[in-house]
Design a protein around this motif. Structure first.
Motif, mmCIF file in Angstrom:
data_model
loop_
_atom_site.group_PDB
_atom_site.id
_atom_site.type_symbol
_atom_site.label_atom_id
_atom_site.label_comp_id
_atom_site.label_asym_id
_atom_site.label_seq_id
_atom_site.Cartn_x
_atom_site.Cartn_y
_atom_site.Cartn_z
ATOM 1 N N LYS A 63 -13.762 -36.925 -27.867
ATOM 2 C CA LYS A 63 -13.020 -37.361 -26.683
ATOM 3 C C LYS A 63 -12.044 -36.297 -26.202
ATOM 4 C CE LYS A 63 -13.251 -42.299 -27.816
ATOM 5 N NZ LYS A 63 -12.469 -43.526 -28.144
ATOM 6 N N SER A 108 -19.634 -30.769 -17.231
ATOM 7 C CA SER A 108 -20.139 -32.139 -17.366
ATOM 8 C C SER A 108 -21.543 -32.285 -16.795
ATOM 9 C CB SER A 108 -19.189 -33.118 -16.665
ATOM 10 O OG SER A 108 -19.105 -32.827 -15.277
ATOM 11 N N SER A 130 -22.386 -31.081 -25.783
ATOM 12 C CA SER A 130 -21.447 -30.734 -24.721
ATOM 13 C C SER A 130 -21.571 -29.244 -24.430
ATOM 14 C CB SER A 130 -20.008 -31.064 -25.134
ATOM 15 O OG SER A 130 -19.862 -32.444 -25.386
ATOM 16 N N TYR A 139 -12.623 -34.421 -22.923
ATOM 17 C CA TYR A 139 -12.236 -35.033 -21.659
ATOM 18 C C TYR A 139 -10.720 -35.221 -21.540
ATOM 19 C CZ TYR A 139 -17.201 -36.250 -21.797
ATOM 20 O OH TYR A 139 -18.560 -36.189 -21.885
ATOM 21 N N SER A 140 -10.061 -35.537 -22.647
ATOM 22 C CA SER A 140 -8.653 -35.933 -22.583
ATOM 23 C C SER A 140 -7.679 -34.777 -22.748
ATOM 24 C CB SER A 140 -8.355 -37.004 -23.638
ATOM 25 O OG SER A 140 -8.613 -36.497 -24.954
ATOM 26 N N SER A 181 -24.030 -30.986 -19.559
ATOM 27 C CA SER A 181 -23.918 -31.658 -20.859
ATOM 28 C C SER A 181 -24.843 -32.867 -20.915
ATOM 29 C CB SER A 181 -22.470 -32.096 -21.104
ATOM 30 O OG SER A 181 -21.609 -30.970 -21.171
#
Length: 246
Positions: free
Chosen positions: A94, A121, A129, A97-98, A124
């Motif tokens: 995560k 993105s 990824s 993204y974060s 991926s």
């Protein structure tokens, strides 16, 4: 005083006010979307072809036309045929993204210069990824890939491209062609009917063959909803379609 009647009047007043606010919000969002996508940068002929072929553009059309040089880089591509390197300790996927800064900090000992990569993105997929190295910390070098292998929401391994980017010469700096011009050519000649454009990005096009030194030109990349990528040379306007990359 008739409180019941007064209450009804207030309710109706608030209802009308809410309707007016909703209408104004809709107008603002419509105008904002129109301004962001800026179809006015496309010719009437191109817009007519879009309508005829039912082609949609769901992302902004960049207006910037910076001056960029060709670049030179060294890349073997050998690691693409090797098994991925396992991480000493899995990391929460995560973070991609974060908090990319936190991800970079966690991986910097194992993946040198990971902070100078950008997550993609569009390329991926489930379990993998994809990141691209950056030129001048700003422009993606497309097709050269750092792959982070994911399993059970953890990054467990990686394939790191052994690459060295050499700064471009200030003597060959040229202004790139507008994205709208490149997009018009694709819409009119290359995109199939019902195409949906999801992303437009300016970067560099990396070749994947082995050599001591390779040159990359500035490129506009147009990603379609079906996963196909079209590249337009931002200097010469030459087009590389999915068929020509095979």
């Amino acid at each position: 005083m008739d409180w019941g009647r007064a209450k009804n009047v207030l309710i109706y007043a608030f209802l009308v006010l809410n309707l007016l606010l909703c209408y104004q919000l809709w107008i603002d969002l419509r105008d904002q979307a129109s301004a962001n996508l800026d179809f006015t940068s496309l010719s009437q002929e191109t817009q007519a072809v879009m309508e005829e072929k039912d082609i949609r553009v769901l992302c902004p059309i960049p207006a910037a036309t910076p001056q960029l040089p060709d670049i030179t880089y060294h890349y073997s591509g050998e690691e693409q045929n090797e098994p991925p390197v396992e991480l000493k300790e899995p990391i929460d996927s995560k973070l991609i993204y974060s908090s990319f800064a936190e991800l970079s900090s966690a991986l910097q000992d194992q993946i040198p210069d990971i902070a100078n990569y950008r997550f993609d993105s569009q390329e991926s997929e489930v379990g993998k990824s994809v990141l691209h190295p950056l030129v001048d910390k700003k422009w993606s070098l497309f097709r050269v890939r750092l792959e982070l292998i994911n399993s059970d929401q953890k990054i467990v391994a990686y394939r790191w491209p052994k690459i060295e980017i050499v700064a471009g010469s200030s003597e060959n700096v040229q202004k790139v062609l507008p994205a709208s011009q490149a997009l018009s050519s694709l819409i009119e000649k290359y995109f199939p009917a019902n195409s949906v454009v999801k992303e437009i990005e300016l970067g560099y096009y990396g070749e994947l063959f082995n050599s001591e030194s390779q040159v990359a030109s500035p490129m506009w990349r147009f990603m379609l909803e079906n996963g196909n990528a079209y590249y337009v040379d931002a200097i010469s306007a030459d087009i590389i379609s999915p068929k020509t990359t095979e």
